[in-house]
Design an enzyme around this catalytic site. Structure first.
Site, short mmCIF file in Angstrom:
data_model
loop_
_atom_site.label_atom_id
_atom_site.label_comp_id
_atom_site.label_asym_id
_atom_site.label_seq_id
_atom_site.Cartn_x
_atom_site.Cartn_y
_atom_site.Cartn_z
N HIS A 19 0.85 -1.20 0.00
CA HIS A 19 0.00 0.00 0.00
C HIS A 19 0.87 1.24 0.00
CE1 HIS A 19 0.80 0.58 4.24
NE2 HIS A 19 0.22 -0.56 4.57
N HIS A 22 4.21 1.37 2.07
CA HIS A 22 5.37 0.69 1.48
C HIS A 22 5.90 1.50 0.30
CE1 HIS A 22 2.68 -2.68 2.95
NE2 HIS A 22 3.72 -2.77 3.75
N CYS A 127 3.22 -10.93 20.47
CA CYS A 127 2.29 -10.40 19.47
C CYS A 127 2.71 -10.92 18.10
CB CYS A 127 2.27 -8.87 19.46
SG CYS A 127 1.31 -8.24 18.07
N CYS A 130 3.44 -8.18 15.44
CA CYS A 130 4.76 -7.54 15.52
C CYS A 130 5.89 -8.56 15.43
CB CYS A 130 4.95 -6.80 16.84
SG CYS A 130 3.81 -5.47 17.12
N CYS A 144 -1.53 -5.32 22.57
CA CYS A 144 -0.40 -4.76 21.84
C CYS A 144 -0.76 -3.34 21.41
CB CYS A 144 -0.11 -5.62 20.61
SG CYS A 144 0.82 -4.73 19.35
N HIS A 147 -1.18 -3.21 17.43
CA HIS A 147 -2.21 -3.98 16.74
C HIS A 147 -3.54 -4.04 17.49
CE1 HIS A 147 1.42 -5.39 14.64
NE2 HIS A 147 0.61 -5.50 13.62
N LYS A 296 -4.95 4.84 11.33
CA LYS A 296 -3.97 3.93 10.76
C LYS A 296 -4.62 3.12 9.64
CE LYS A 296 -0.80 0.48 12.19
NZ LYS A 296 -0.08 -0.26 13.16
N LYS A 299 -6.58 -3.25 6.75
CA LYS A 299 -7.53 -3.97 5.90
C LYS A 299 -8.92 -3.94 6.53
CE LYS A 299 -5.23 -7.82 4.46
NZ LYS A 299 -5.11 -9.22 4.18
N1 MSP Z 1 9.29 -7.24 7.71
C1 MSP Z 1 9.42 -6.15 8.59
C2 MSP Z 1 10.67 -5.36 8.29
C3 MSP Z 1 11.94 -6.13 8.36
S1 MSP Z 1 13.31 -5.15 7.92
C4 MSP Z 1 14.62 -6.09 8.30
C5 MSP Z 1 8.21 -5.22 8.45
N2 MSP Z 1 7.53 -5.32 7.30
S2 MSP Z 1 6.24 -4.44 6.93
O1 MSP Z 1 5.71 -5.00 5.72
O2 MSP Z 1 5.35 -4.34 8.02
O3 MSP Z 1 6.79 -3.05 6.55
C6 MSP Z 1 6.95 -2.03 7.48
C7 MSP Z 1 7.46 -0.81 6.77
O4 MSP Z 1 6.58 -0.48 5.67
C8 MSP Z 1 7.51 0.46 7.59
O5 MSP Z 1 8.65 0.55 8.39
C9 MSP Z 1 7.48 1.49 6.47
O6 MSP Z 1 8.71 1.51 5.82
C10 MSP Z 1 6.45 0.91 5.54
N3 MSP Z 1 5.10 1.27 5.96
C11 MSP Z 1 4.06 0.40 6.15
N4 MSP Z 1 2.96 1.12 6.48
C12 MSP Z 1 3.26 2.43 6.53
C13 MSP Z 1 2.50 3.62 6.68
N5 MSP Z 1 1.22 3.60 6.92
N6 MSP Z 1 3.15 4.79 6.54
C14 MSP Z 1 4.47 4.86 6.21
N7 MSP Z 1 5.20 3.77 6.05
C15 MSP Z 1 4.68 2.53 6.34
O7 MSP Z 1 7.98 -4.45 9.35
#
Ligand code: MSP
Length: 630
Positions: A19, A22, A127, A130, A144, A147, A296, A299
């Site tokens: 989304h 990312h 959790c 996380c 948590c 979440h 936040k 889904k």
């Molecule tokens: N797999 C772990 C990261 C491991 S790194 C060694 C993880 N993955 S995640 O899919 O949850 O991705 C988290 C990251 O996605 C956040 O740190 C950020 O970079 C990005 N984002 C996901 N949602 C976000 C927002 N709503 N806003 C901004 N960035 C966010 O954690």
């Protein structure tokens, strides 16, 4: 001087599709990588997917496929998305890659041999969202904080990493390198955390409970905890330990993450590195969160904003611009399509788009469709100085990762150029042949300014940059670097000017309905959850029904929804009133009253067409009169 630059994004979990959160991190990384490449730095940009652990195993199980199949399916969505967003990563890592598995096992063995991994008993709250244990005091009302779910209580024998041993070292390292974690608020957050005694980190999971992971090299009954596995991707990707890339890029490593994963990156990772005898990364750059409709994205709330929908509706460069311009690096931002359209119309359509189209139209008209020949003395000092200032400001903004500041600086220059047009009124000079020299000079200065703009925006909006260069007749071999921006003589006299299509057409208000997700069925535009929640749907029991006099279609129905009321429904051709009595149906209970053939209707029943006529929605279990329908 050319340097090396290494930029990483988090590797994303493969339990959900990408989304805008990312997309934001990855586009920021892309802009940084493009900027450094442009500056001639040897650049390596890595992104990828994090594929082990409980979360993925559970998602695969509910999808009825193996974890590997599941990971393959989602990982490819991420991999395929990036080129669509003009993200040019140099490497895509998956934690299921063979070289990664080997690297994790070799680091575990090394740390184990050094005596920093021991076997012990663990009890605590876990959790799965996380993928980490929480201390009781970290939970909010037993849940948590991230979440809002109750963690599981787990008690099991496991391996532990002696993280506590490195607490003092880490505090000292952060204090001695004030930029190690930036911006400062996140450094302070980590230091605040380190004021409490650091516990050792549980780094294994028994295979009896979880098989989907990297087997420990020193005990094959256990797999590696997903964070101990995932963080190591940053060195696998550059061929740790012996690779050339590792030597070149590790000392300049820049990690980019959002605040949600500050603790694993700010605490686990540097202590893991220390224990493995690897130098710490150079900087951890932490940004805030994109929220949607002030909350936040998730889904279950149905407020997830998908990057490709926005790209398809408004164009890629507008999307990249908005994300980078609207978020102050480090702070949270709220995504709203209205704000997006406003920026598109003002900054892109008005400021930049108009500048380009006015300049090209005039230059084609007044200079015979070619870059005019102009003497150096005619170069405009004020425009050159403004370009120089933009270069300076952009450079310093990149130094502190403040990409929004870089864009503000570029737009200052764009606006100075727009003012130059207004002040010089080329259209009045165009009428008089004696002003020709002056007019040519103005047009040349404008074209040189457009060239400066095209280079400045190149890391942010690569497609638009190329289009502008093409329109002003700048060849493919343009030197694209900050230093080249103020070279006012870089345009070749006589090169052909081309009028392109409007770069950023204005978006009219009525287009700003929420992004429509493409669907095979012909759906109405999407609504968000709050809009849906405003509709009050209730279980209604039919008490009485009769035809509305003089109508062959309308039935007047008395219903009970906890109170009695009358509704009028156009189902008289398909139902006999007497057959309706006693039925439980669904009505919209908060619809404004309306009069139908003189009878007031307070609500509307729900029905659908079938081959044999209308059918009214009913229930296949006993529903309670007046119950809410969710
Ligand atoms: N797999 C772990 C990261 C491991 S790194 C060694 C993880 N993955 S995640 O899919 O949850 O991705 C988290 C990251 O996605 C956040 O740190 C950020 O970079 C990005 N984002 C996901 N949602 C976000 C927002 N709503 N806003 C901004 N960035 C966010 O954690």
């Amino acid at each position: 001087m050319a340097k090396a630059f290494y930029i990483t994004t988090p590797i994303y979990y493969v339990n959900a599709s990408p989304h805008i959160g990312h997309a934001y991190t990855t586009i920021v990384a892309d802009v940084l990588a493009r900027f450094h490449r442009m500056e001639g730095d040897e650049t390596f940009f890595v992104t990828g997917t994090d594929e082990h652990g409980d979360k993925i195993a559970a998602a695969a199980q509910s999808a009825g496929i193996t974890p590997q199949e599941y990971a393959d399916k989602i990982s490819i969505q991420f991999r395929n998305l990036w080129p669509e967003l003009a993200v040019a990563n140099d490497y895509f890592i998956r934690t299921t890659d063979k070289n990664h598995v080997e690297t994790v096992r070799s680091i575990l063995q090394k740390v184990h041999d050094a005596g920093d991994i021991y076997f012990g008993q663990y009890e605590g709250y876990y959790c799965v969202g996380c993928e980490r244990f929480y201390m009781e005091k970290e939970l909010v009302e037993g849940k948590c904080p991230d979440h809002q779910t109750k963690p599981e209580y787990r008690k099991e024998s496991n391996y532990f990493f002696r993280m506590s041993k490195y607490q003092e070292w880490l505090i000292n390292h952060i204090k001695a390198n004030p930029e190690f974690i930036r911006p400062e608020r996140y450094k302070n957050e980590v230091l605040a955390f380190l004021r409490e005694p650091l516990e050792d980190l549980c780094i294994s999971r028994p295979k009896t409970r979880l098989e989907w992971g990297i087997t420990l090299p020193f005990d094959d009954k256990y797999v590696t905890y997903v964070w101990f596995d995932a963080l190591i991707n940053y060195v696998t990707a550059i061929d740790y330990p012996a690779g050339e890339k590792f030597k070149k890029f590790w000392p300049v490593a820049e990690h980019l993450i959002a605040k949600d994963i500050l603790k694993p990156h700010g605490i686990y990772w540097p202590t893991m590195l220390k224990a493995a005898g690897i130098e710490p990364y150079q900087h951890l750059n932490v940004h805030g969160y994109w929220n949607s409709d002030q909350s936040k994205m998730s889904k279950s709330l149905g407020n997830v904003v998908k990057p490709l929908d926005l790209k398809d509706k408004y164009g890629l460069d507008a999307f990249r611009y908005f994300l980078l311009r609207d978020m102050v690096f480090g702070l949270d931002s709220n995504f709203s399509e209205e704000a997006f359209v406003q920026r598109l119309n003002s900054d892109l359509a008005n400021d930049l788009g108009n500048l380009v189209s006015r300049t090209i139209t005039m230059a084609i008209k007044y200079c015979g469709g070619m870059v005019p020949k102009v003497k150096k003395e005619k170069y405009d000092k004020r425009l050159q100085d403004a370009a120089q200032k933009a270069v300076y400001d952009v450079e310093s903004a990149f130094g502190e990762m403040a990409l929004h500041k870089a864009l503000i600086a570029i737009w200052e220059f764009i606006n100075t150029t727009n003012k130059y047009i207004v002040e010089n009124e080329p259209w009045t000079l165009g009428n008089d042949e004696t002003n020709k020299g002056k007019l040519m000079a103005i047009m040349y200065n404008l074209l040189a300014s457009l060239r400066a703009v095209a280079i400045l925006i190149a890391p942010f909006m690569p497609g638009t940059s190329q289009k502008i260069l093409h329109e002003i007749g700048a060849g493919d071999n343009q030197q694209m670097s900050l230093a080249a921006i103020t070279k006012w003589d870089a345009l070749t006299a006589g090169s052909t000017l081309t009028r392109g299509e409007s770069l950023f057409p204005r978006v009219e208000k009525d287009m700003t309905e929420k992004v429509e997700i493409k669907s095979a069925v012909d759906l109405k535009p999407e609504i968000d959850y709050e809009e849906f929640a405003r509709v009050d749907l209730r279980v209604a029991t039919i008490l009485a029904a009769e035809m509305v006099p003089k109508s062959n279609k309308l039935i007047k129905i008395k219903v009970d929804i906890g109170e009695e009321r009358t509704i009028v429904a156009g189902i008289g051709k398909d139902y006999k009133p007497e057959d309706m009595v006693g039925k439980k149906i669904v009505i919209v209970a908060n619809l404004k009253p309306a009069k139908l053939m003189g009878v007031e209707s307070r609500g509307m029943l729900l029905a659908t067409d079938t081959a044999e006529g209308l059918t009214v929605l009913s229930f296949d279990r006993e529903a309670k009169t007046g119950a809410k329908i969710r």
